[in-house]
Design an enzyme around this catalytic site. Structure first.
Site, short mmCIF file in Angstrom:
data_model
loop_
_atom_site.label_atom_id
_atom_site.label_comp_id
_atom_site.label_asym_id
_atom_site.label_seq_id
_atom_site.Cartn_x
_atom_site.Cartn_y
_atom_site.Cartn_z
N GLY A 201 33.99 -14.19 9.65
CA GLY A 201 34.22 -15.51 9.92
C GLY A 201 35.24 -16.16 8.61
N CYS B 209 25.76 -40.94 -2.83
CA CYS B 209 24.57 -41.23 -3.61
C CYS B 209 23.61 -40.13 -3.64
CB CYS B 209 23.88 -42.43 -2.99
SG CYS B 209 24.86 -43.83 -2.88
C1 LIG Z 1 27.86 -16.30 10.31
C2 LIG Z 1 27.66 -15.05 11.23
C3 LIG Z 1 28.98 -14.14 11.00
C4 LIG Z 1 30.24 -14.66 10.12
O1 LIG Z 1 29.88 -14.45 8.86
P1 LIG Z 1 31.08 -14.49 7.90
O2 LIG Z 1 30.25 -14.20 6.45
O3 LIG Z 1 31.67 -15.73 7.80
O4 LIG Z 1 31.91 -13.24 7.97
C5 LIG Z 1 28.98 -12.98 11.93
N1 LIG Z 1 27.92 -12.76 12.81
C6 LIG Z 1 26.95 -13.49 12.94
C7 LIG Z 1 25.88 -13.26 13.80
C8 LIG Z 1 26.81 -14.67 12.21
O5 LIG Z 1 25.79 -15.53 12.20
#
Ligand SMILES: *Cc1c(COP(=O)(O)O)cnc(C)c1O
Length: 430
Positions: A288, A357
């Site tokens: 991600g 705030c």
């Molecule tokens: C959040 C998540 C990802 C992605 O994580 P990154 O650190 O953004 O690469 C991948 N797999 C699962 C199951 C996640 O919950």
């Protein structure tokens, strides 16, 4: 890579001058680089090309349908964590057949949506969930594709809120119990075992923990292949990015001495491909942050300066409701002026704070920065992942716009929310 750099005295994203851009769109605003997102996808995909590899982009990192559409166009799959994300994937032209559905708390409605859409796999995180998926699939008279998420009990050495692969985390099924869980799942009539999944945490800046987890789990994956003919092993996401020194090094002297070393695709591939190749099966990655983190920035304007006895505060027009990472995870973001500073000699130590705030409403504390004055714009870098998606309307502050840059082209992929839209769904009882 990223596509944010100073040109002719102003920060640019690709071919667009960001100072003139915000004259039009106002502040705060998120700006993303299309070229950077595509470059990250292609580099990871090429780096792992020795494997039969499917990238399932972790939708939650940045789920604007324009971003999803870009990645769908590259052939990316998607890792989703909710019915809402599945809805987005379909709207964005993504292929549900390349979607894995993660998360510890899938509801009946979400399971039904996944079944109807024909997703690749439900990545189940408990035996209770497997039984429920079996029940829902049974009621529909279909068979649900599943994988179990194993918790390999490996320390990802990252912030405690984004570590997910230790026994004390809520995620996955303990390594000690996972074989029994597969055995029981294999006896259920309305699930088909398709794979194994793990995800040990986020923002990992060294390959060591990935390597340790893969080494630990690979022999078990081989067993699963022999027993249940599984088709894939998902090693999750978590590849970290550089939050320090996010612009080209050497351009800005005030970063010297605080560089983070990035985890490169080459290192990642070099360590993991030899361990995974002998499995001879589909390997799924769920990045991600790696895909979008350095592809986005948030621009905000300095409103006031306040000199206290202990600190100097620069109060800006973005708040923790717009970007919560510093408040939530003590996340560091480099901050640079939109107008290139003439020299680094005028820097001073400041706190960059928002108008909300809450004392947690800051973007930097005791940070040496080139001096900026009221009316100057600054960019909070590396804000493309877990930025806008975590924004809220707290303090009744409308959502900022999201802008996607493609070369010289500017696409508003979400306009700034209006006050009318802010209350549009609220009702005063008669
Ligand atoms: C959040 C998540 C990802 C992605 O994580 P990154 O650190 O953004 O690469 C991948 N797999 C699962 C199951 C996640 O919950």
């Amino acid at each position: 890579m990223h596509s944010f750099e100073y040109r002719n005295g102003a920060l640019h994203c690709e071919g667009v001058n960001l100072d003139t851009l915000v004259d039009e769109v106002g502040t705060p605003a998120y700006v993303y680089s299309k070229a950077t997102i595509l470059d990250h996808y292609r580099r990871l995909s090429e780096g792992m090309s020795e494997l039969d590899c499917l990238i399932c982009y972790a939708t939650k990192a940045n789920s604007n349908i324009a971003v999803l559409n870009l990645l769908a166009g590259e052939g990316s799959g998607f890792d989703i964590v909710s019915g809402g994300e599945l809805f987005r994937i379909k709207k964005a032209g993504g292929d549900p057949g390349k979607c894995t559905f993660a998360g510890v708390g899938k509801t009946r409605e979400e399971i039904e949506m996944g079944l109807d859409a024909g997703i690749l796999s439900f990545n189940a995180e408990s035996e209770a969930e497997v039984e429920f998926i079996n029940q829902v699939a049974g009621e529909k008279g279909v068979v649900a594709p599943i994988a179990l998420r194993v918790n390999p009990n490996v320390d990802a050495k990252t912030h405690k809120y984004i570590s997910t692969g230790k026994s004390e985390n809520k995620f996955g099924i303990d390594f000690e119990s996972i074989a029994g869980a597969y055995e029981r799942a294999s006896q259920l009539e309305h699930v088909k075992i398709r794979g194994l999944q793990m995800h040990i945490g986020s923002q990992l800046t060294s390959v060591g923990p990935f390597e340790e987890a893969v080494k630990k789990v690979v022999p078990f994956v081989q067993q699963l292949k022999d027993l249940y003919d599984i088709e894939f092993f998902s090693i999750g996401g978590g590849i970290g990015i550089v939050y320090n020194d996010s612009l080209a090094s050497g351009v800005m002297s005030w970063w010297e001495g605080q560089e983070e070393k990035p985890l490169t695709v080459e290192e990642y591939a070099q360590a993991l491909v030899p361990l995974l190749k002998p499995l001879d099966m589909k390997i799924i990655l769920e990045p991600g942050r790696f895909m979008v983190g350095n592809a986005g920035i948030m621009i905000t304007e300095v409103l006031y300066e306040k000199r206290g006895s202990a600190k100097t505060f620069k109060i800006v027009d973005a708040g923790m409701n717009d970007l919560i990472r510093p408040a939530l995870y003590e996340g560091h973001h480099d901050i640079v002026p939109i107008k290139e500073p003439a020299t680094a000699s005028t820097e001073e130590k400041v706190d960059i704070v928002g108008p909300v705030c809450e004392s947690g409403d800051f973007f930097a504390q005791d940070r040496p920065l080139p001096s900026v004055e009221s009316g100057d714009r600054i960019a909070v870098l590396s804000a493309g992942a877990y930025g806008f998606v975590m924004a809220s309307n707290y303090n009744s502050r409308p959502f900022p716009p999201e802008i996607l840059i493609d070369g010289e082209e500017v696409h508003t992929i979400r306009p700034r929310q209006s006050y009318e839209e802010l209350i549009e769904t609220e009702i005063i009882p008669r």
